[in-house]
Every structure is written in C-alpha cells, then in structure tokens.
Scaffold this active site. Structure first.
Site, short mmCIF file in Angstrom:
data_model
loop_
_atom_site.label_atom_id
_atom_site.label_comp_id
_atom_site.label_asym_id
_atom_site.label_seq_id
_atom_site.Cartn_x
_atom_site.Cartn_y
_atom_site.Cartn_z
N HIS A 21 0.88 -1.22 0.38
CA HIS A 21 -0.12 0.06 0.01
C HIS A 21 1.01 1.14 -0.08
O HIS A 21 0.25 2.33 -0.01
CB HIS A 21 -0.88 -0.23 1.08
N ALA A 31 5.36 3.50 1.19
CA ALA A 31 6.40 3.22 0.95
C ALA A 31 6.56 2.16 2.16
O ALA A 31 8.20 1.36 2.58
CB ALA A 31 7.21 4.08 0.99
N GLY A 32 6.01 2.65 3.87
CA GLY A 32 6.36 2.03 4.84
C GLY A 32 7.01 2.93 5.87
O GLY A 32 8.23 3.05 5.39
#
Length: 916
Positions: A839, A841-842
């Site tokens: 969903h 880059a994190g």
C-alpha cells in the site's frame, strides 16, 4: 521472540509453524534490506501471532512495506473462513499512543496503580474516567493494556501544570483540554488541561481471609448459601470488591440502621435521594438489591430530629446481607444506645481500604468543606450517644482520629452542647490537613460534598504551590474559592489547570504503556490528568507539467486553502452528529447526490464508494461526534494532497486504458475516515475484549483481540467498519470536488474541460468478504487488509467495466518528495495473497524519531530545490514525513512486481504537496 525464517526465493520468505499454536505458516514478501527493518521490530512476531487465529487460510502475509502495528503488522493480510474464522479491528487499522511507566492510574477505589502494573492486575480494576457527555466522573473496567518499545533516540514529552502535576508520554498521546483532546506534543505553556484533583493512595496488596464461613455456623444455612452465591464468603483481602464493602460499612456507621423491622432483620440507610442512589449502585455491584422509599421524617437513629418533613430511606431486605455487615462490625440497634468501635479489620487494613471506610463515614456524618475567602474552615464529624456511653463515643472518634493520622491529617476532639445525651465533634483543622483529606480521602456517595471537595483539593494544591514558590502568603488578587470554582471548575469535580512547562526529555525507560476502557468516554486519569481507516484516490487531468509548473505555488496554496487540513481539522460542511447517518450508509453516493462530484465518479471507486450493509446504529455517538465536524477534511500526518507528473510508463497498453500518459499532471489524495474510524476501532476493541473469553478464542497477544466473524459482536463491528469506510469515501469525494474547484480557480477552466476524471480510489485499511480459491476449492473468506491494497486481476467482476480487461488499478503513494506508482492487479495476487498487494513505502522511522533527525524547514527547502513546493500546516509535520522516514518505495514496488502480485503501469513524481 526470535522468529525463524526460511528463504523461498529472492523475495519470498516463510515463517514456519515453529509455535504449536500456529495454524498456518507466515509468508513475507521482502528483499534483504526490507527484511532487516522487519526484524528490528515486532513485525514478524505479529505475523506469527496472526497465524494462530481460528479459521485462517493458507498464510499470515506480510507485504514488503510491512512494519509493526497494533496486533497485526501494518502491511499485513490475512483471510479467515466466514463461518469458522474471526474478525479483528487490529487487522483493519488501529494505533496506540502511550504514557511513560510510573504514570499513576486512578482506580474506582481511590488507590492508584502504576500503568505498567496494570497488565497483571487490570482484570480486577475499575478505573476512573471522565464522562464528557454527562459531565461527571464515572468508573469503567479496563478493556486492554498495550505497550510498545521506546524507539532508539525517541524523546518523550513532559508537561507540568501550575499546581505541579506532571504527565509524561509519547508526543501523540491525547490529553483532554476544555477545547477537546490535544496531543501532548502540541501543548504549549498557557494552555489549559482538564485534571481530576483527587490523588488517592498507593495500592497495597494483602493476602488472607477477613471473614470465613465459621462466622455463620450458628445462622440459618440459607444465609451462608446466599453469601456463597454472591461470592461474599469467605471474604478475602484480595477480593476486588473490598473497597466497595468498606465504604458501604463506613456510610452505615454514620447514616445506617441495622435492626428488626416487622419481625425481620433489615438494613436501612438514610440521606438525600442522590446520595442514596449512588449507594444503591454500590450495593448492586455486590449483587444486593435495595429499594428507595419516601417517608415522613422521624427522629433518626443518630438522635437528630429532622422535624415533620419528607425523608428518603434505602432499605435492604436481605437478612443475609444485614448479618454479613454485622459480622464485619456494624452495630445492631439504635447506635446512640450501643457501644462500638471502628472494626478491627478496618484498623488493620491497607491504607486504601481505610480510605474507603472514611470516605463513606464522612459522606454520612462529615460536614461539607467550606471557605471563608481563600481559607478553608474545619471539616467536622459530629456524633451523639446517650450519657452513659460518652466514654465509648470518645473511643470511637479516637479510632477515627487514628485512621486520619495515618494519612497525615491532624484533628481535635471536643464536646459540644446538646439537648439530649452527649455529643462530640472531631474536627480536621489546619489547611494542610484539610487539603490532605480532600486530596486523599474525600467523600463518597454524596455528590455535592464530593464535587466541592475535589475542587477544593485543586484550589488548595495551587495555593500551596504559590505560597511555597513565593515564600509568602498569597496576595490579595488571588481568587477566592468561589471565584476559582466558577472559573475553573467543571461538573463532576474536574478542574482546568494551566500548563506552565512543556519539555522534551530523553526517556530513562524502555517501554511506553496505554490502557483502553469499556466506557464510551474512552479516557482515564493518569497523574490526575484526563488522557485518551484510510485510502488513496488518483485524479487525472489533461494538463502537462509545462502547463502547471509556472503556477505550482498558486495551485498548492489554493488547494491548501480550499481543503481543510491539520490535526483536528474540520470540514467546510457543517453537519451535526445526528445528521451523518446518511453519509455512513451511502458513502460517496451521498456526496455526489449533494453536489460534490459527478455521477461517473462512482463507477471508478472501489465498491462504488459505498459498502452495502453499513449500519449507522452500530457506530457510537462518540464516533459520530468526532467524525461529523471532520467530514470533508484531509487531517494530518501521512495524509496529503499531491500534485504529480507521470514521468514513466511501464505498460503503455494498460496506462492508456487508465487514461495516463507521460508528462501528464495528476492529483493524488490520501486520507480516510478521520476520528470516526479510529473511534469505531476503539469501541469494538473494548467490546471484543469483553466477549473473547465467551468464545474461548486463543489470545497470543493482548493487542490481537478478535471474535468469531459470525458472532453478534463480529457482525456488528463489520457493519460499523463498513460505515467508517463509507465515511472515508464520502470524505475523499468531497475533497475531490474542492480539488476540481481549486484547479478551476487557478486555470480558469471548468474541471470537465481539464479532463479531471477519477482514475480510481482504493481502500487500504479494510475488511472484505470475498471468494477465493484455497486448495482447489472456492471458499468465502473475510480478508483483513491492514496497510494493504486490493489487487484484483483482469476479468474480475468487482472491477469497473472500463478496467476489467486489464485489471484493477492499484495506487501506491510514496513518501513526500519521492515517486508514487500505479500498478495493476494480477492473477498472481489472487493465487498467493488473496488478491492483495502493498500500500505504500512503509515507515522506517517513527514520527518522533523523524522530528529528531530532520528539521521541517530544511526538508521543505531541500524539496523546493528539487522543484517540489510544499505547503504544510506545520514544519513539524514536514519533519515527520521526511522522505528518509520511509522505506524506498522503488524497492517495495519492485518486490511486488517480481513476486507477480502486481504489475507496474506508471510512475509519478511530485511537484507540489499540501499536508496537514
């Protein structure tokens, strides 16, 4: 916990079933660099815990942007059988905000526990909360206790109030103010915070039996049977109701009567109606029923004549309970004619039990705290007896004086004139002693005495601090008690105190803690201070970078002006919380029907922007109250509006279907359901915590609360989650409308002429019932996507017809200043990950860590030097969202592309950013 990993290939890893509780293995998608970050926190451990939940199919999955979350890892996917599986709010989206260890949490019995002690003891504790809607203090059981590691280099915020109260915690821990909740890190000197002035005493554990069955061996066997049934015999020191019993007994020694009535032993209490109603609640907590009666007043058992007026009495007809109190020391008959002392078990009890006895006694026979200007008058306890019992009366009041002395309270005892018998008065004298009484003992049951005592505690604490700092008496301009109560007092005895210092400090501890409560107030009292779903949309244009670049500053400033953003931001539409049910049911359709968008927009949204089955009645009033003013707003943190340029096309055929071309300007919107969605998750975490034992669901992690999907609680949460998702779609739809208006304002063309159609809108914190193939069979599952995106392949009926031949658009936002991507769903995702992919880059740095490492003004200038104009509500947000705070999004999408669980279509780079 060390989690073993088995390498499958370059970007796939398996967590074997190393724990016998695991029902399936874990599957991790990551390259070596991304995996190292996952190993540094609890991501892999959380994935293993998810694999232990009932009904899970195939794998507990972690996407390459995965990192530690609440219960589930963020970037986690799990699918559970719709009939045999569970649903968990932590698997759809939830975060925690925390306090420092050592923070004193006040309980219902007037003692405090350190927050880190609650995990062992919380099942037995009710904590004090502030009922915002009704304006008074209340009690709630603890739903859960959460903890997280202090991150390397993370700073805590320490706030000091004018009376010397100190609270310390993470920057994002919410604190109640007169204007609502504010993060600790956002408080400034001069702000007011809401405090609960009662301090209480430290908890002391005691083992052993107070009252055993032998005490009733000469009574009717039915008495013992009744008391056993209520769990009152044997009565032990560690019974969680011992504080309740002590304060009932204390009140009974003042305004209670134990004696024969109509040939039956009865227990009766006298007093004001509101006082007796509070007492009735405590009796009911013990399982004892009592009835209120209005009767013509007669001379009371304490010997005071009330004349011919109406009085209220609370009558307990249970002979067994009357005998129970008698065995605990309650005298039988008219107390003015009986000799008795404070019961021995009270004299030997821990201080917090003594506190409850005294608070009940003073509620009955103690005088209310009064002031003359800013000076408190003595608090008096007055009792009478017949002449021949004068010595016993002095002994009894002497026992009370000894109890008070254990709290550091000084008293004087003297005789007062009375027409009948003998009367003595025990007076609490001296400002220090009066302050100690109202801070550490106070009154129970009598609301008037209790509230005035609490406000007096705050007033005297502030006065004491000013005197100590000035080394002189308070000045003439110091307010009187009445002035202070009027200006700073709140219903329930809460008080507004001024913040005098806000510090960033290096924690001398390794963990932060938080607790959740069942009460809809969702707060608790720490150190005297009251403390407490998402998606992405892409809008295309027919403009190119050459058209937009000269006006990018004007465009971003206009977007910032037209789309409300920032912590606690409120929308431009003013709906009362009672008016948002239609929003919760109809989602984006409600917005379009009300003029916020085009009919064709709905065809380009996941679920058409509206999940069927949303039930607004499953959403609490508090959630609606939080959500209503925020409808049509961006919020803060990683939520943004970004003007982007398509700078690379990977798949021209699919890009053409999506309406994308190189050099094209697009707008990405990232926001969700705001405070409403968070409140829904909070509400149902508490509900499920209550229900989990009923269903005997394994509980590998206290944060990983869940219930059967088909249970009443599970279905109700699912309906509420759908409502929150619909709110999020409506929110993004309204923002889309204002984005179009902003382009029209800057470029002087209609949005239709600018080609401002929606490409797609995806949710990435959501649960969905879907059909998937498992072991060659089609099964219905409830898929949890927490920080993960649906990625359905070509031909899937859930995809809009215009995209069905090429697969669902998947929107992957990067971090501020880095690329974002459009991907397409694949068959590989359906086979391996239940139609799911990453969903974003994190994060690799928490927001707190990012603010230590980066300066917002420097980041903004660096981005400007790269041709990216940033407009933000604060430079702190810019620092929190610095590109270096996130994983490399290029690596993340490379992993999912190589794994075949999504296909690269286009890359966009930012040229303008509006952030909350």
């Amino acid at each position: 916990m060390t989690v073993p990993l088995k390498r499958i290939d370059k970007i796939r890893w398996e967590i074997p079933k190393f724990d016998k509780r695991m029902r399936v293995p874990g599957r991790v998608y990551a390259d070596d660099v991304l995996l190292e970050k996952m190993k540094s926190d609890r991501t892999l451990e959380q994935a293993a815990n998810v694999a232990m939940l009932p009904g899970i199919y195939k794998y507990s999955i972690v996407m390459p942007d995965g990192h530690q979350g609440y219960g589930f890892p963020i970037g986690g996917v799990a699918a559970f059988d719709v009939n045999e599986g569970v649903i968990s709010p932590g698997g759809i989206g939830y975060d925690i905000n925390c306090l420092a260890p050592g923070s004193k949490v006040l309980t219902e019995h007037g003692y405090w526990l350190k927050v880190e002690e609650l995990p062992e003891k919380f099942k037995l504790q009710g904590v004090k909360v502030y009922n915002l809607d009704e304006g008074h203090n209340d009690t709630s059981n603890v739903a859960f206790v959460a903890e997280r590691e202090v991150e390397t280099g993370e700073m805590a915020v320490r706030v000091t109030t004018e009376s010397g109260r100190i609270i310390e915690g993470s920057e994002d821990h919410p604190v109640l103010t007169p204007e609502g909740y504010v993060y600790l890190g956002n408080l400034k000197e001069g702000n007011l915070v809401i405090v609960y002035p009662f301090e209480g005493v430290e908890y002391e554990e005691r083992k052993g039996v107070i009252l055993d069955e032998d005490a009733f061996k000469d009574e009717d066997p039915q008495v013992l049977s009744f008391l056993r049934e209520k769990g009152l015999v044997p009565l032990r020191w560690d019974d969680p109701r011992i504080g309740t019993i002590a304060r009932i007994l204390g009140f009974a020694f003042g305004d209670g009567y134990l004696g024969e009535m109509g040939g039956r032993l009865t227990l009766t209490f006298y007093g004001k109606e509101e006082t007796l109603r509070e007492l009735k609640k405590d009796l009911e907590r013990l399982g004892i029923s009592a009835n209120l009666y209005v009767r013509e007043s007669i001379e009371t058992t304490s010997g005071h004549s009330e004349g011919k007026s109406l009085s209220i009495e609370l009558r307990v007809t249970s002979r067994s309970f009357a005998l129970f109190l008698e065995k605990l020391g309650m005298p039988r008959g008219k107390k003015t004619e009986k000799a008795y002392r404070v019961p021995g078990w009270i004299l030997e009890a821990p201080l917090w039990v003594k506190r409850n006895f005294l608070a009940g006694l003073f509620a009955a026979d103690g005088s209310i705290v009064e002031f003359k200007g800013n000076t408190p008058l003595p608090i008096n306890l007055t009792q009478s007896k017949s002449d021949e019992l004068a010595e016993n009366l002095v002994e009894f009041l002497g026992d009370v004086a000894k109890l008070l002395a254990e709290f550091g309270i000084e008293t004087t005892l003297y005789e007062v004139k009375s027409k009948k018998g003998v009367t003595y008065r025990l007076s609490i004298v001296g400002e220090d002693s009066i302050r100690t009484f109202v801070e550490r003992i106070n009154y129970e049951y009598d609301p008037e005495k209790k509230v005035k005592g609490l406000i007096a505690a705050a007033y005297l604490k502030l006065k004491e601090r000013i005197v100590k700092e000035a080394h002189e008496a308070v000045k003439d301009d110091f307010p009187t008690f009445e002035e202070f109560a009027k200006e700073r007092g709140y219903e329930g005895g809460f008080v507004a105190e001024k913040v005098v210092k806000v510090e960033r400090v290096k924690p001398e501890y390794t963990k932060f803690y938080d607790i959740g409560v069942y009460h809809e107030a969702h707060n608790f009292i720490a150190n005297g201070i009251v403390v407490h779903n998402c998606g992405v949309r892409l809008i295309r244009t027919n403009l190119t970078e050459k058209d937009v670049r000269p006006r990018i500053k004007q465009l971003v400033d206009t977007l910032f002006k037209n789309v409300p953003s920032g912590v606690g931001s409120q929308g431009r539409v003013r709906l009362h919380w009672t008016q948002i049910d239609d929003v919760l049911v109809d989602g984006a359709k409600w917005a379009v029907d009300n003029g916020y968008g085009w009919e064709e927009d709905l065809e380009r949204l996941e679920e058409g922007g509206r999940m069927e089955g949303a039930d607004p009645d499953a959403v609490s009033q508090r959630a609606k109250q939080r959500g209503a003013p925020q409808l049509g707003s961006l919020g803060s943190g990683n939520h943004f509006l970004e003007v982007q340029v398509v700078d690379k096309i990977f798949d021209p055929e699919v890009a053409k279907v999506y309406g994308l071309f190189e050099g094209q300007v697009v707008v990405m919107v990232h926001t969700g359901s705001r405070g409403l969605g968070h409140q829904v998750a909070s509400d149902y975490l508490r509900i499920m915590e209550r229900a989990i034992r009923k269903y005997r669901i394994p509980w590998p992690d206290r944060e990983l609360v869940s219930v059967p999907f088909q249970s009443e609680e599970g279905q109700r949460y699912f309906s509420a989650m759908k409502a929150a998702a619909n709110f999020a779609w409506a929110n993004r739809q309204m923002i889309t409308h204002w984005v179009r208006e902003s382009f029209q304002e800057v470029f002087r063309q209609d949005p239709e002429d600018l080609g401002m159609s929606i490409v797609y809108d995806v949710a990435h914190n959501i649960g969905k019932v879907e059909e998937h193939e498992v072991d060659g069979k089609k099964v219905k599952v409830i898929v949890h996507r927490k920080g993960a995106t649906r990625a359905f392949p070509p031909g899937h009926e859930a995809i809009p017809k215009i995209y069905r031949d090429v697969g669902q658009p998947v929107l992957i936002p990067g971090s501020m200043g880095t690329a974002s991507y459009v991907l397409a769903g694949t068959e590989g995702a359906m086979k391996e990950t239940f139609g799911s992919t990453c969903h974003g880059a994190g994060r690799v740095l928490s927001r707190k860590a990012a603010t230590r490492q980066y300066r917002g003004d420097r980041i903004r200038q660096e981005l400007l030097n790269r041709g990216i104009y940033v407009r933000a509500a604060s430079m702190r947000v810019v620092a929190e969202e610095a590109p270096g705070a996130y994983k490399n999004v290029d690596n993340v999408v490379k992993v999912v592309s190589e794994a075949g669980i999504a296909k690269l279509v286009a890359r966009m780079r930012p040229i303008g950013v509006a952030k909350g």
